[in-house]
Write an enzyme that holds these catalytic residues in place. Structure first.
Site, PDB file in Angstrom:
ATOM      1  N   ARG A 174       7.851  -5.130  17.041  1.00 33.53           N
ATOM      2  CA  ARG A 174       8.288  -4.718  18.373  1.00 33.53           C
ATOM      3  C   ARG A 174       7.121  -4.815  19.350  1.00 33.53           C
ATOM      4  O   ARG A 174       5.957  -4.699  18.958  1.00 33.53           O
ATOM      5  CB  ARG A 174       8.812  -3.283  18.352  1.00 33.53           C
ATOM      6  CG  ARG A 174       9.966  -3.050  17.373  1.00 33.53           C
ATOM      7  CD  ARG A 174      10.306  -1.570  17.276  1.00 33.53           C
ATOM      8  NE  ARG A 174      11.405  -1.313  16.342  1.00 33.53           N
ATOM      9  CZ  ARG A 174      11.240  -1.083  15.031  1.00 33.53           C
ATOM     10  NH1 ARG A 174      10.013  -1.088  14.506  1.00 33.53           N
ATOM     11  NH2 ARG A 174      12.279  -0.862  14.258  1.00 33.53           N
ATOM     12  N   LYS A 189       8.250   2.964  13.985  1.00 31.49           N
ATOM     13  CA  LYS A 189       8.930   4.169  14.444  1.00 31.49           C
ATOM     14  C   LYS A 189       8.676   5.311  13.473  1.00 31.49           C
ATOM     15  O   LYS A 189       8.642   5.112  12.261  1.00 31.49           O
ATOM     16  CB  LYS A 189      10.437   3.920  14.572  1.00 31.49           C
ATOM     17  CG  LYS A 189      10.801   2.985  15.720  1.00 31.49           C
ATOM     18  CD  LYS A 189      12.297   2.873  15.874  1.00 31.49           C
ATOM     19  CE  LYS A 189      12.671   2.023  17.087  1.00 31.49           C
ATOM     20  NZ  LYS A 189      14.134   1.904  17.265  1.00 31.49           N
ATOM     21  N   HIS A 193      12.182  -8.870  23.593  1.00 30.09           N
ATOM     22  CA  HIS A 193      12.700  -8.471  22.280  1.00 30.09           C
ATOM     23  C   HIS A 193      13.402  -9.618  21.571  1.00 30.09           C
ATOM     24  O   HIS A 193      13.589  -9.583  20.347  1.00 30.09           O
ATOM     25  CB  HIS A 193      13.665  -7.293  22.450  1.00 30.09           C
ATOM     26  CG  HIS A 193      13.872  -6.476  21.208  1.00 30.09           C
ATOM     27  ND1 HIS A 193      12.876  -5.679  20.658  1.00 30.09           N
ATOM     28  CD2 HIS A 193      14.950  -6.339  20.395  1.00 30.09           C
ATOM     29  CE1 HIS A 193      13.342  -5.089  19.569  1.00 30.09           C
ATOM     30  NE2 HIS A 193      14.598  -5.472  19.383  1.00 30.09           N
ATOM     31  N   ARG A 231      11.676 -11.108  18.611  1.00 30.01           N
ATOM     32  CA  ARG A 231      11.953 -10.411  17.344  1.00 30.01           C
ATOM     33  C   ARG A 231      13.265 -10.905  16.756  1.00 30.01           C
ATOM     34  O   ARG A 231      13.361 -11.140  15.545  1.00 30.01           O
ATOM     35  CB  ARG A 231      12.001  -8.904  17.617  1.00 30.01           C
ATOM     36  CG  ARG A 231      12.305  -8.016  16.408  1.00 30.01           C
ATOM     37  CD  ARG A 231      12.100  -6.565  16.814  1.00 30.01           C
ATOM     38  NE  ARG A 231      12.688  -5.587  15.930  1.00 30.01           N
ATOM     39  CZ  ARG A 231      12.081  -5.073  14.870  1.00 30.01           C
ATOM     40  NH1 ARG A 231      10.859  -5.471  14.531  1.00 30.01           N
ATOM     41  NH2 ARG A 231      12.675  -4.154  14.120  1.00 30.01           N
ATOM     42  N   HIS A 235      12.990  -1.958   9.444  1.00 31.11           N
ATOM     43  CA  HIS A 235      14.283  -1.290   9.571  1.00 31.11           C
ATOM     44  C   HIS A 235      14.459  -0.279   8.435  1.00 31.11           C
ATOM     45  O   HIS A 235      14.204  -0.606   7.272  1.00 31.11           O
ATOM     46  CB  HIS A 235      15.433  -2.298   9.496  1.00 31.11           C
ATOM     47  CG  HIS A 235      15.643  -3.058  10.764  1.00 31.11           C
ATOM     48  ND1 HIS A 235      16.341  -4.254  10.809  1.00 31.11           N
ATOM     49  CD2 HIS A 235      15.256  -2.803  12.042  1.00 31.11           C
ATOM     50  CE1 HIS A 235      16.363  -4.693  12.060  1.00 31.11           C
ATOM     51  NE2 HIS A 235      15.713  -3.828  12.817  1.00 31.11           N
ATOM     52  N   TYR A 267      21.694  -9.936  11.822  1.00 34.70           N
ATOM     53  CA  TYR A 267      21.038 -11.232  11.919  1.00 34.70           C
ATOM     54  C   TYR A 267      21.586 -12.259  10.934  1.00 34.70           C
ATOM     55  O   TYR A 267      21.100 -13.389  10.876  1.00 34.70           O
ATOM     56  CB  TYR A 267      19.531 -11.079  11.681  1.00 34.70           C
ATOM     57  CG  TYR A 267      18.847 -10.252  12.736  1.00 34.70           C
ATOM     58  CD1 TYR A 267      18.676 -10.728  14.028  1.00 34.70           C
ATOM     59  CD2 TYR A 267      18.373  -8.977  12.436  1.00 34.70           C
ATOM     60  CE1 TYR A 267      18.052  -9.966  14.996  1.00 34.70           C
ATOM     61  CE2 TYR A 267      17.737  -8.207  13.400  1.00 34.70           C
ATOM     62  CZ  TYR A 267      17.591  -8.711  14.680  1.00 34.70           C
ATOM     63  OH  TYR A 267      16.979  -7.954  15.644  1.00 34.70           O
TER      64      TYR A 267
END
Length: 302
Positions: free
Chosen positions: A151, A175, A248, A251, A274, A283
């Site tokens: 990111r 994250k 983004h 990505r 993730h 995806y």
């Protein structure tokens, strides 16, 4: 009885987000905008503080959002932010219920992520013709984003020592402050080595103090995630005719190209950072060119 001001409610919540949840600056800024938007609604409807909000007020707020024709994704984000806000204050016993808990979130559309084709990515890199320090920096940013799928917010937090060019890896803080090591390709390593040993050294001379940040602005300070998005978007717009491109999408391109070329879904999940496989499964779509190519080479009468 002492009563907290509305600003204190907001300040306490954001202290919780930063210290307990380890939320990113990008996330906290989005939450702040959504809570301030609701606060404006409260003032317009003469609601006396967050504790006085009722379920009817919540319904009125939802009606207002839909009247403004916000996208379903935007409405969902706003409700999610306010639900978290009230959940925190319920835990701290400032309210007796979470008035946003029972709100039914609008269904999200099935829009697939936007991405650039491999040829467009090549054009993006071929467009670099100058060898100035800032050009070296910009190329290193793009090569790194495409090589790792990280990111932009993760990219902005990198320090020089997070890059290991000897073994070709980068330490990414994702994250929730979760760490992951991601491989670097040869092109990314070359671009980073050139920038670190040449362009970054020249840019850093303009700094007032030693700065460990990997990517620097022209004054020698750390590039913010907003600045990186601006840089990437300008570079993307020069080579692509697609509308509504976002940084983004680099990505998205990373994940799409990896899967189209045979990568395992769980490997891509780990590389992207993730937590849930369902986040990566979006995806698994393939481009029309890929479909046409597979059909041509596998159907006996193609």
């Amino acid at each position: 009885m002492f009563t907290l001001s509305e600003q204190s409610w907001i300040d306490l919540f954001f202290t919780y987000l930063r210290l307990e949840k380890n939320s990113s600056t990008h996330t906290t800024n989005n939450y702040l905008r959504d809570i301030l938007d609701f606060q404006q609604f409260m003032k317009g409807h003469k609601i006396r503080g967050f504790a006085a909000v009722t379920t009817q007020d919540v319904r009125n707020y939802l009606t207002k959002l839909f009247e403004k024709e916000y996208a379903r994704k935007t409405v969902s984000r706003k409700i999610s932010a306010l639900r978290s806000f009230y959940r925190f204050h319920l835990r701290e016993e400032r309210v007796s219920e979470n008035v946003f808990q029972s709100v039914v979130m609008p269904k999200k559309g099935e829009r697939l992520p936007n991405f650039l084709y491999e040829e467009e990515m090549q054009e993006l890199f071929d467009a670099f013709v100058d060898n100035k320090p800032l050009d070296q920096r910009d190329r290193a940013i793009l090569e790194l984003l495409y090589a790792t799928g990280m990111r932009v917010s993760e990219c902005s937090q990198l320090n020089v020592h997070d890059i290991d060019l000897m073994i070709g890896t980068v330490l990414v803080i994702g994250k929730g402050r979760k760490e992951r090591y991601t491989p670097l390709g040869a092109f990314a390593c070359d671009a980073l080595e050139k920038y670190i040993e040449d362009g970054r050294v020249k840019i850093h001379t303009k700094a007032n103090q030693v700065n460990d940040a990997l990517f620097l602005n022209y004054r020698g300070g750390r590039l913010t995630d907003r600045s990186i998005r601006t840089i990437v978007l300008k570079r993307m717009e020069k080579v692509s005719n697609q509308k509504k491109l976002r940084p983004h999408d680099i990505r998205h391109s990373f994940a799409t190209h990896m899967l189209n070329n045979g990568a395992d879904l769980r490997i891509v999940q780990e590389l992207l950072g993730h937590e849930h496989l369902s986040s990566t499964q979006i995806y698994t779509h393939v481009t029309k060119d890929r479909l046409r190519d597979v059909y041509k080479h596998t159907h006996p009468r193609a």
